[in-house]
Design a protein around this motif. Structure first.
Motif, short mmCIF file in Angstrom:
data_model
loop_
_atom_site.label_atom_id
_atom_site.label_comp_id
_atom_site.label_asym_id
_atom_site.label_seq_id
_atom_site.Cartn_x
_atom_site.Cartn_y
_atom_site.Cartn_z
N ARG A 180 0.83 -1.19 0.00
CA ARG A 180 0.00 0.00 0.00
C ARG A 180 0.87 1.25 0.00
O ARG A 180 1.99 1.25 0.53
CB ARG A 180 -0.93 0.00 1.22
N VAL A 181 0.33 2.32 -0.59
CA VAL A 181 1.07 3.58 -0.67
C VAL A 181 1.36 4.11 0.74
O VAL A 181 2.45 4.63 1.01
CB VAL A 181 0.31 4.61 -1.50
N ASP A 182 0.41 3.98 1.65
CA ASP A 182 0.63 4.44 3.02
C ASP A 182 1.80 3.71 3.66
O ASP A 182 2.61 4.32 4.38
CB ASP A 182 -0.64 4.22 3.85
N VAL A 192 2.65 10.97 2.02
CA VAL A 192 1.99 10.41 0.85
C VAL A 192 1.86 11.44 -0.27
O VAL A 192 2.14 11.14 -1.44
CB VAL A 192 0.61 9.84 1.23
N GLN A 196 3.49 11.12 -4.01
CA GLN A 196 2.72 11.15 -5.25
C GLN A 196 3.24 12.21 -6.22
O GLN A 196 3.34 11.98 -7.43
CB GLN A 196 1.24 11.37 -4.93
N PRO A 207 2.87 5.98 -7.31
CA PRO A 207 3.41 4.87 -6.51
C PRO A 207 2.48 3.67 -6.45
O PRO A 207 2.94 2.53 -6.37
CB PRO A 207 3.62 5.50 -5.12
N LYS A 208 1.18 3.89 -6.50
CA LYS A 208 0.23 2.76 -6.49
C LYS A 208 0.44 1.89 -7.71
O LYS A 208 0.42 0.64 -7.62
CB LYS A 208 -1.21 3.28 -6.45
#
Length: 264
Positions: A180-182, A192, A196, A207-208
């Motif tokens: 996950r991005v987090d 975050v 991005q 990033p996702k």
């Protein structure tokens, strides 16, 4: 120095008997920008054209090829290239983030695009491409391409965000428990929103997408080795909700279910 070839992301890599791939590491002064150089030779010997498909990486490539050199941005879908007859191409794979100083603009402007290299580098790139493709030995091609690239690189102080971006993308590809991005933001210590923006500016995709593509490449690589895969366990290892989630994700990207891909 010649590098070992690992066809990560190359779909049906074992079926491609018509071509040969060589990889070469860049010179030390170019290593902050370039991941490696690649050369593909093919000879279909009168056979039908071969269509190669690749789950592409988050990298920009400068490719010396016929009829003209081109710059390939990140391809978000499956990249396809048809090979026919006999030929060869030479590519420079830039590190994630490494093309931003060359482009002088957000790398997202190149995403899903193929741009004539002359539009970015001027006429000198055409002559350089002819010299590279005309050289008889692979090390000579590498030396000629690097001589051109040194002249093409901007004369400016190093951009620290290039190394930062490359390190973050490398962390994604080498850390299988990042989903996950987090989680990525916490792992690398970057908020975050900044993550991005950094990816849009320097990588060309978010990033996702990079996290998802790394998982799909891992699934394809496992499937390439054949049957006997515990798909439910692999789904859990890679952070999918369940096996059905993995199957949907892979099928949407590749066009066939992972189990069927593994058996083909």
């Amino acid at each position: 120095m010649r590098l070992p070839y690992r066809p990560r992301g190359v779909l049906r890599a074992g079926a491609a008997t018509c071509h040969r791939v060589s990889l070469y590491e860049p010179a030390a002064d170019l290593a902050p920008f370039v991941e490696h150089h690649w050369i593909v030779h093919w000879d279909l010997g009168g056979r039908a054209p071969f269509r190669q498909k690749v789950l592409s990486h988050p990298n920009v490539h400068v490719v010396f090829e016929q009829p003209f050199p081109a710059v390939y941005g990140v391809v978000r879908d499956v990249f396809e290239r048809e090979l026919s007859g006999v030929g060869h191409v030479f590519g420079i794979k830039f590190r994630a983030g490494g093309f931003r100083p060359v482009l002088g603009a957000p790398v997202a402007t190149l995403t899903d695009r193929v741009v004539p290299a002359v539009d970015l580098f001027g006429p000198a790139v055409v002559a350089a491409g002819e010299r590279v493709l005309g050289a008889a030995a692979e090390p000579e091609r590498v030396a000629l391409a690097e001589a051109w690239l040194r002249a093409a690189l901007p004369a400016a102080d190093p951009d620290p965000a290039v190394a930062e971006t490359a390190a973050i993308v490398a962390r994604i590809t080498t850390t299988p428990n990042l989903f996950r991005v987090d989680d990525l933001a916490e792992e690398v210590g970057v908020p975050v929103r900044r993550l991005q923006r950094l990816f849009a500016e320097y990588v060309g995709v978010g990033p996702k997408w990079v996290l998802r593509r790394a998982r799909l490449q891992e699934v394809a690589e496992r499937a390439e080795h054949g049957a006997g895969i515990d798909w439910a366990a692999l789904a859990a290892d890679l952070g999918y909700a369940d096996q059905a989630h993995l199957t949907r994700d892979f099928t949407a990207a590749v066009g066939t279910a992972p189990g069927r891909y593994a058996r083909a």
